[in-house]
Design a protein around this motif. Structure first.
Motif, PDB file in Angstrom:
ATOM      1  N   GLY A 188       0.795  -1.224   0.000  1.00 30.50           N
ATOM      2  CA  GLY A 188       0.000   0.000   0.000  1.00 30.50           C
ATOM      3  C   GLY A 188       0.822   1.267   0.000  1.00 30.50           C
ATOM      4  O   GLY A 188       0.270   2.369  -0.092  1.00 30.50           O
ATOM      5  N   ALA A 189       2.133   1.151   0.099  1.00 30.80           N
ATOM      6  CA  ALA A 189       3.005   2.332   0.103  1.00 30.80           C
ATOM      7  C   ALA A 189       3.064   2.948  -1.288  1.00 30.80           C
ATOM      8  O   ALA A 189       3.108   2.228  -2.296  1.00 30.80           O
ATOM      9  CB  ALA A 189       4.408   1.951   0.567  1.00 30.80           C
ATOM     10  N   PRO A 190       3.066   4.288  -1.384  1.00 31.04           N
ATOM     11  CA  PRO A 190       3.099   4.938  -2.697  1.00 31.04           C
ATOM     12  C   PRO A 190       4.456   4.767  -3.388  1.00 31.04           C
ATOM     13  O   PRO A 190       5.501   4.764  -2.744  1.00 31.04           O
ATOM     14  CB  PRO A 190       2.816   6.407  -2.364  1.00 31.04           C
ATOM     15  CG  PRO A 190       3.285   6.560  -0.952  1.00 31.04           C
ATOM     16  CD  PRO A 190       3.006   5.252  -0.282  1.00 31.04           C
TER      17      PRO A 190
ATOM     18  N   ARG B 146       0.725  -1.862  -8.141  1.00 34.79           N
ATOM     19  CA  ARG B 146      -0.633  -2.108  -8.614  1.00 34.79           C
ATOM     20  C   ARG B 146      -1.136  -0.924  -9.439  1.00 34.79           C
ATOM     21  O   ARG B 146      -0.932   0.230  -9.066  1.00 34.79           O
ATOM     22  CB  ARG B 146      -1.585  -2.352  -7.443  1.00 34.79           C
ATOM     23  CG  ARG B 146      -1.341  -3.659  -6.700  1.00 34.79           C
ATOM     24  CD  ARG B 146      -2.352  -3.806  -5.572  1.00 34.79           C
ATOM     25  NE  ARG B 146      -3.724  -3.718  -6.116  1.00 34.79           N
ATOM     26  CZ  ARG B 146      -4.655  -2.885  -5.661  1.00 34.79           C
ATOM     27  NH1 ARG B 146      -4.380  -2.056  -4.666  1.00 34.79           N
ATOM     28  NH2 ARG B 146      -5.860  -2.869  -6.206  1.00 34.79           N
ATOM     29  N   ASP B 147      -1.770  -1.262 -10.536  1.00 37.55           N
ATOM     30  CA  ASP B 147      -2.442  -0.273 -11.380  1.00 37.55           C
ATOM     31  C   ASP B 147      -3.871  -0.788 -11.581  1.00 37.55           C
ATOM     32  O   ASP B 147      -4.210  -1.336 -12.633  1.00 37.55           O
ATOM     33  CB  ASP B 147      -1.708  -0.134 -12.715  1.00 37.55           C
ATOM     34  CG  ASP B 147      -2.374   0.874 -13.659  1.00 37.55           C
ATOM     35  OD1 ASP B 147      -3.266   1.614 -13.201  1.00 37.55           O
ATOM     36  OD2 ASP B 147      -2.001   0.894 -14.848  1.00 37.55           O
ATOM     37  N   PRO B 148      -4.732  -0.638 -10.561  1.00 40.18           N
ATOM     38  CA  PRO B 148      -6.059  -1.278 -10.580  1.00 40.18           C
ATOM     39  C   PRO B 148      -6.968  -0.817 -11.710  1.00 40.18           C
ATOM     40  O   PRO B 148      -7.862  -1.555 -12.124  1.00 40.18           O
ATOM     41  CB  PRO B 148      -6.649  -0.915  -9.211  1.00 40.18           C
ATOM     42  CG  PRO B 148      -5.876   0.279  -8.758  1.00 40.18           C
ATOM     43  CD  PRO B 148      -4.501   0.113  -9.311  1.00 40.18           C
TER      44      PRO B 148
ATOM     45  N   ILE C 110      -2.631 -10.964  -6.681  1.00 38.95           N
ATOM     46  CA  ILE C 110      -1.205 -10.838  -7.007  1.00 38.95           C
ATOM     47  C   ILE C 110      -0.363 -11.614  -6.004  1.00 38.95           C
ATOM     48  O   ILE C 110       0.551 -12.358  -6.381  1.00 38.95           O
ATOM     49  CB  ILE C 110      -0.788  -9.351  -7.029  1.00 38.95           C
ATOM     50  CG1 ILE C 110      -1.649  -8.575  -8.031  1.00 38.95           C
ATOM     51  CG2 ILE C 110       0.690  -9.221  -7.376  1.00 38.95           C
ATOM     52  CD1 ILE C 110      -1.463  -7.074  -7.953  1.00 38.95           C
ATOM     53  N   ASN C 111      -0.669 -11.452  -4.724  1.00 40.18           N
ATOM     54  CA  ASN C 111       0.093 -12.149  -3.684  1.00 40.18           C
ATOM     55  C   ASN C 111      -0.061 -13.659  -3.793  1.00 40.18           C
ATOM     56  O   ASN C 111       0.907 -14.408  -3.560  1.00 40.18           O
ATOM     57  CB  ASN C 111      -0.353 -11.677  -2.301  1.00 40.18           C
ATOM     58  CG  ASN C 111       0.244 -10.323  -1.933  1.00 40.18           C
ATOM     59  OD1 ASN C 111       1.427 -10.076  -2.166  1.00 40.18           O
ATOM     60  ND2 ASN C 111      -0.569  -9.444  -1.376  1.00 40.18           N
ATOM     61  N   GLU C 112      -1.245 -14.128  -4.138  1.00 41.23           N
ATOM     62  CA  GLU C 112      -1.453 -15.567  -4.306  1.00 41.23           C
ATOM     63  C   GLU C 112      -0.587 -16.107  -5.434  1.00 41.23           C
ATOM     64  O   GLU C 112       0.015 -17.188  -5.322  1.00 41.23           O
ATOM     65  CB  GLU C 112      -2.928 -15.856  -4.579  1.00 41.23           C
ATOM     66  CG  GLU C 112      -3.829 -15.685  -3.364  1.00 41.23           C
ATOM     67  CD  GLU C 112      -5.295 -15.909  -3.695  1.00 41.23           C
ATOM     68  OE1 GLU C 112      -5.619 -16.031  -4.907  1.00 41.23           O
ATOM     69  OE2 GLU C 112      -6.114 -15.969  -2.757  1.00 41.23           O
ATOM     70  N   PHE C 113      -0.497 -15.350  -6.530  1.00 38.83           N
ATOM     71  CA  PHE C 113       0.349 -15.774  -7.645  1.00 38.83           C
ATOM     72  C   PHE C 113       1.823 -15.781  -7.244  1.00 38.83           C
ATOM     73  O   PHE C 113       2.555 -16.735  -7.551  1.00 38.83           O
ATOM     74  CB  PHE C 113       0.141 -14.836  -8.837  1.00 38.83           C
ATOM     75  CG  PHE C 113       1.175 -14.989  -9.917  1.00 38.83           C
ATOM     76  CD1 PHE C 113       1.155 -16.086 -10.766  1.00 38.83           C
ATOM     77  CD2 PHE C 113       2.189 -14.045 -10.074  1.00 38.83           C
ATOM     78  CE1 PHE C 113       2.113 -16.230 -11.760  1.00 38.83           C
ATOM     79  CE2 PHE C 113       3.140 -14.193 -11.060  1.00 38.83           C
ATOM     80  CZ  PHE C 113       3.108 -15.286 -11.905  1.00 38.83           C
TER      81      PHE C 113
ATOM     82  N   GLY D 103      -5.085  -4.052 -13.275  1.00 36.63           N
ATOM     83  CA  GLY D 103      -6.484  -4.330 -13.011  1.00 36.63           C
ATOM     84  C   GLY D 103      -6.821  -5.372 -11.981  1.00 36.63           C
ATOM     85  O   GLY D 103      -7.982  -5.793 -11.896  1.00 36.63           O
ATOM     86  N   GLU D 104      -5.848  -5.822 -11.155  1.00 34.17           N
ATOM     87  CA  GLU D 104      -6.141  -6.890 -10.202  1.00 34.17           C
ATOM     88  C   GLU D 104      -5.948  -6.423  -8.758  1.00 34.17           C
ATOM     89  O   GLU D 104      -5.239  -5.458  -8.488  1.00 34.17           O
ATOM     90  CB  GLU D 104      -5.253  -8.108 -10.480  1.00 34.17           C
ATOM     91  CG  GLU D 104      -5.540  -8.749 -11.834  1.00 34.17           C
ATOM     92  CD  GLU D 104      -4.706  -9.995 -12.066  1.00 34.17           C
ATOM     93  OE1 GLU D 104      -5.277 -11.095 -12.110  1.00 34.17           O
ATOM     94  OE2 GLU D 104      -3.480  -9.863 -12.203  1.00 34.17           O
ATOM     95  N   GLN D 105      -6.581  -7.169  -7.850  1.00 34.32           N
ATOM     96  CA  GLN D 105      -6.472  -6.864  -6.438  1.00 34.32           C
ATOM     97  C   GLN D 105      -5.168  -7.434  -5.877  1.00 34.32           C
ATOM     98  O   GLN D 105      -4.587  -8.384  -6.417  1.00 34.32           O
ATOM     99  CB  GLN D 105      -7.667  -7.456  -5.669  1.00 34.32           C
ATOM    100  CG  GLN D 105      -9.012  -6.911  -6.113  1.00 34.32           C
ATOM    101  CD  GLN D 105      -9.139  -5.422  -5.847  1.00 34.32           C
ATOM    102  OE1 GLN D 105      -8.715  -4.929  -4.806  1.00 34.32           O
ATOM    103  NE2 GLN D 105      -9.712  -4.694  -6.807  1.00 34.32           N
TER     104      GLN D 105
END
Length: 275
Positions: free
Chosen positions: A148-150, A224-226, A208-211, A202-204
């Protein structure tokens, strides 16, 4: 635009140009063969030989030039779908083939030359119709890493940037990711190195962490680029897409589709050589 979309298929410009060139070459050879029934088999044989020789010679030239990139995974020498051909070596192979045609079956020589000429013209016209339109700058907006860090991509300290756009549902992305992470780790900390950042589209964070857990890959360098804003900003048609930015932030090149280690390292070397 650096790619073209045909229905569900997306091709980078250079690959589309290569496909058109090959199709025109083979079509011209077949037309000439039908008009020369007495030498049809010989024409087909030698035009087919010319095509195979060009592929082998061009690929071999590229592999020899970039052997350091192939040494870690020699099997990738045969992954020709990833691209990587030396046109000069291919031309040498064609010249040798044409010489062999005139020695072994002279009447097939002119048809082979005409087929090569047709392919060459197709290459030139398609290249003119699909010019390289690479332009743009590193985005100034902030994205977030998996914690979550920018992360501000524009803060580069003068270092070039390789930005890989990917998604967990994309098979080519999944295939190239381990190799790209390995290259990124080898560059980490180098004073004149190039930073590699992976921008998921586009993913949560959970997906990503699961992958990453499943593939035992580190989260470092992942952002992340949701809303898939990067794909829209650079008018990209498919994933994966790898963008190469120089130290001044200018976009130098774009690779659409799965990238090989050799192509990635060649792109990085080109960035280091950019003033």
């Amino acid at each position: 635009m650096n790619a073209i979309s045909l229905g569900p298929f997306v091709f980078s410009n250079d690959r589309f140009i290569a496909i058109v060139t090959v199709l025109v070459f083979l079509a011209a050879a077949e037309i000439i063969a039908w008009r020369r029934p007495d030498h049809r088999d010989a024409i087909r044989h030698w035009t087919g030989t010319a095509f195979v020789v060009w592929v082998i010679a061009a690929r071999l030239g590229f592999v020899i030039t970039h052997w350091g990139a192939f040494a870690a995974s020699p099997w990738t020498v045969f992954a020709i779908w990833q691209g990587g051909f030396d046109i000069r070596a291919g031309i040498f192979g064609l010249v040798a083939t044409v010489a062999a045609v005139f020695l072994r079956h002279p009447r097939a020589g002119v048809p082979v030359i005409l087929s090569i000429a047709a392919g060459t013209i197709a290459f030139g016209l398609t290249t003119l119709a699909l010019p390289d339109e690479t332009h743009g700058q590193i985005p100034t907006e902030a994205f977030a890493d998996l914690s979550g860090a920018p992360v501000n991509l524009a803060t580069q300290d003068g270092r070039p940037l390789v930005l890989n756009l990917w998604a967990t549902w994309c098979p080519p992305c999944r295939r190239e990711m381990p190799m790209m992470v390995d290259v990124a780790q080898s560059l980490d900390g180098a004073q004149d190195g190039v930073r590699i950042v992976f921008a998921n589209q586009g993913e949560q964070a959970r997906s990503i962490n699961e992958f990453l857990d499943l593939t035992d890959l580190p989260p470092g360098g992942m952002i992340r680029d949701p809303s898939s804003a990067l794909m829209q900003e650079f008018d990209l048609l498919g994933l994966p897409s790898t963008l190469f930015f120089a130290g001044d932030g200018s976009l130098q090149s774009v690779h659409t589709g799965e990238i090989s280690r050799a192509a990635l390292l060649a792109g990085i070397d080109a960035l280091k050589a950019t003033p």
